[in-house]
Every structure is written in C-alpha cells, then in structure tokens.
Design an enzyme around this catalytic site. Sequence first.
Site, PDB file in Angstrom:
ATOM      1  N   LYS A  84      -2.991  20.393  43.691  1.00  0.00           N
ATOM      2  CA  LYS A  84      -1.851  19.487  43.919  1.00  0.00           C
ATOM      3  C   LYS A  84      -1.213  19.082  42.595  1.00  0.00           C
ATOM      4  O   LYS A  84      -1.925  18.738  41.642  1.00  0.00           O
ATOM      5  CB  LYS A  84      -2.330  18.227  44.649  1.00  0.00           C
ATOM      6  CG  LYS A  84      -2.806  18.516  46.060  1.00  0.00           C
ATOM      7  CD  LYS A  84      -3.067  17.243  46.831  1.00  0.00           C
ATOM      8  CE  LYS A  84      -3.462  17.621  48.241  1.00  0.00           C
ATOM      9  NZ  LYS A  84      -4.628  16.901  48.720  1.00  0.00           N
ATOM     10  N   ASP A 125     -12.242  23.700  37.874  1.00  0.00           N
ATOM     11  CA  ASP A 125     -11.670  23.289  39.163  1.00  0.00           C
ATOM     12  C   ASP A 125     -10.146  23.372  39.096  1.00  0.00           C
ATOM     13  O   ASP A 125      -9.534  22.881  38.149  1.00  0.00           O
ATOM     14  CB  ASP A 125     -12.112  21.857  39.487  1.00  0.00           C
ATOM     15  CG  ASP A 125     -13.637  21.762  39.602  1.00  0.00           C
ATOM     16  OD1 ASP A 125     -14.256  22.730  40.065  1.00  0.00           O
ATOM     17  OD2 ASP A 125     -14.201  20.729  39.209  1.00  0.00           O
ATOM     18  N   GLU A 156     -18.229  33.702  38.276  1.00  0.00           N
ATOM     19  CA  GLU A 156     -17.666  35.025  37.970  1.00  0.00           C
ATOM     20  C   GLU A 156     -18.413  36.102  38.759  1.00  0.00           C
ATOM     21  O   GLU A 156     -17.792  37.029  39.310  1.00  0.00           O
ATOM     22  CB  GLU A 156     -17.800  35.274  36.461  1.00  0.00           C
ATOM     23  CG  GLU A 156     -17.161  36.549  35.969  1.00  0.00           C
ATOM     24  CD  GLU A 156     -17.133  36.594  34.441  1.00  0.00           C
ATOM     25  OE1 GLU A 156     -17.547  35.620  33.794  1.00  0.00           O
ATOM     26  OE2 GLU A 156     -16.684  37.622  33.915  1.00  0.00           O
TER      27      GLU A 156
HETATM   28  N1  SAM Z   1     -18.588  27.171  34.690  1.00  0.00           N
HETATM   29  C1  SAM Z   1     -19.411  27.407  35.863  1.00  0.00           C
HETATM   30  C2  SAM Z   1     -19.216  28.816  36.369  1.00  0.00           C
HETATM   31  O1  SAM Z   1     -18.233  29.464  35.964  1.00  0.00           O
HETATM   32  O2  SAM Z   1     -20.044  29.290  37.154  1.00  0.00           O
HETATM   33  C3  SAM Z   1     -19.119  26.362  36.963  1.00  0.00           C
HETATM   34  C4  SAM Z   1     -17.751  26.375  37.568  1.00  0.00           C
HETATM   35  S1  SAM Z   1     -17.484  25.047  38.719  1.00  0.00           S
HETATM   36  C5  SAM Z   1     -16.140  25.547  39.667  1.00  0.00           C
HETATM   37  C6  SAM Z   1     -16.716  23.815  37.705  1.00  0.00           C
HETATM   38  C7  SAM Z   1     -17.723  22.823  37.112  1.00  0.00           C
HETATM   39  O3  SAM Z   1     -17.031  21.987  36.192  1.00  0.00           O
HETATM   40  C8  SAM Z   1     -18.356  21.903  38.144  1.00  0.00           C
HETATM   41  O4  SAM Z   1     -19.761  21.934  37.995  1.00  0.00           O
HETATM   42  C9  SAM Z   1     -17.774  20.542  37.819  1.00  0.00           C
HETATM   43  O5  SAM Z   1     -18.665  19.488  38.116  1.00  0.00           O
HETATM   44  C10 SAM Z   1     -17.495  20.661  36.335  1.00  0.00           C
HETATM   45  N2  SAM Z   1     -16.418  19.786  35.866  1.00  0.00           N
HETATM   46  C11 SAM Z   1     -15.189  19.681  36.400  1.00  0.00           C
HETATM   47  N3  SAM Z   1     -14.450  18.763  35.749  1.00  0.00           N
HETATM   48  C12 SAM Z   1     -15.253  18.279  34.763  1.00  0.00           C
HETATM   49  C13 SAM Z   1     -15.070  17.306  33.747  1.00  0.00           C
HETATM   50  N4  SAM Z   1     -13.911  16.620  33.647  1.00  0.00           N
HETATM   51  N5  SAM Z   1     -16.085  17.062  32.902  1.00  0.00           N
HETATM   52  C14 SAM Z   1     -17.266  17.734  33.018  1.00  0.00           C
HETATM   53  N6  SAM Z   1     -17.500  18.670  33.964  1.00  0.00           N
HETATM   54  C15 SAM Z   1     -16.507  18.945  34.824  1.00  0.00           C
END
Ligand code: SAM
Length: 211
Positions: A121, A117, A194
């Site tokens: 900000k 993510d 991706e």
């Molecule tokens: N890695 C996957 C992909 O490339 O298809 C998912 C990408 S998705 C944008 C980011 C994932 O990271 C989400 O499922 C979110 O819940 C998880 N995530 C974000 N911050 C996290 C954290 N601090 N600890 C564990 N999971 C986290």
Amino acid sequence: MRLRHIRGAEEAIAESPYVIQEPETYRGRFAELFGNGNPLHIEVGMGKGRFLMELAKENPEINYIGIERYSSVLLRALQKREDMELSNIYFMRVDAKELADIFALGEVERIYLNFSDPWPKDRHAKRRLTSPEFMRVYDRILLQNGTVEFKTDNQELFDWSLASIPEAGWRIDAYTRDLHHSEMAAGNVMTEYEMKFSAMGNPICKLVASR
Ligand code: SAM
C-alpha cells in the site's frame, strides 16, 4: 514470515550468547566485541538467518551481524546457530529504524536486504527497507565506499526501489532481474525465501547501490 508467539522466545534471546544485548552500548566499538578490526557486514530483516550464517562460514575474515525485529523469528536463527562453530557472527533483536543509534558513522561496510517485506500500500511506502527514510539511516552507518545489496522476487518492490534509491541520492552500481541466470550469480548464497520462491519458478531480482 509467519509470525506466532513462541513461549520462552524472549527469555531464550535474553540469555543467548549469540545475541547482542543492549546493542547501543557497543556503538563505535563492535570491533571489540569481535576481538578484531575486520570489516562488518549486516543483514537487515534476517529472518531465520541461513544466508548470513553461510556467509560467516565462507568468510571468516568478515564480521557479521544479523538484525531481526521479531523474537519468534530470531529464535529460529538461534536454534540453527547452536549447531554451527562460528566466531564471526552475532544477532540483534531490534527494528531497523534504530540502526543509526546502534552503529557509529561509517561502522558498517555492507548492508544486505533480502526479500524485505513489500508493504504494497502506498501509505506504507515508508516502511519498505529500501525507502528514502531507510536509505538515510544506511547513509549514516555505512562506510563511504560501502554498499547496499538488495534481493527480492517482488517485481513491484524492485521497480519501485530502482527508482526511489537514486531519488534518495544513491547510485545503482549493478542490477539484474534474473539473478540465477546472470553474471551477478557468482558467489550467490540463497536465503530461505530465495530457495522457496525460486523453487516456485520466480526469477530473483538483485541490485547493488552505493553513494
Ligand atoms: N531475509 C530473509 C530471507 O530472505 O529469507 C527473511 C525475509 S522475511 C520476508 C523479512 C524479515 O524482515 C522478517 O523476518 C521481518 O520480521 C524482518 N523485518 C521486516 N522489517 C524489519 C525492520 N524494520 N527491522 C528488522 N527486521 C525487519
């Protein structure tokens, strides 16, 4: 990742043989859980888990743990996991902030961060999984010669990470701003994000970092 509360997700996770319950109780003993001393690779923010399950299929001599903080997302990975005959992969429903309490010093050989993510900000910069705060966590759990591998299509997050990772005392060993057309593409396994973003024509960035 679209988040919805899914009824029964918590219960399904609590009962799943593929999820490590109370993971901190395995600290320093993950080799016992897998029944071998193979290297341990983890993905932080695994989402639906395609990437890690493909790697687990391709590399039976490596142990994998997928980390995801949301039950509704982890449930999707579990549904896929049930269709696969794999003995070298588990999942955990935890926040990455907790990783140093879960893994012992140097217990992990590689950390994958995929399409993390972006938290655009400035005041949320600490939440980015490539922030100095998280790099300190990875520093504790990663083997001395271990690596962090990060992929994203987000140019701002990639530029920021290229600068902030060295500021946190790490070295950038390699990087590309167009993974699918670079030498770093060899053996690349695509994640769900991706596939989606490259189909839209976005170039994929990747970096590998070590200390
Ligand atoms: N890695 C996957 C992909 O490339 O298809 C998912 C990408 S998705 C944008 C980011 C994932 O990271 C989400 O499922 C979110 O819940 C998880 N995530 C974000 N911050 C996290 C954290 N601090 N600890 C564990 N999971 C986290």
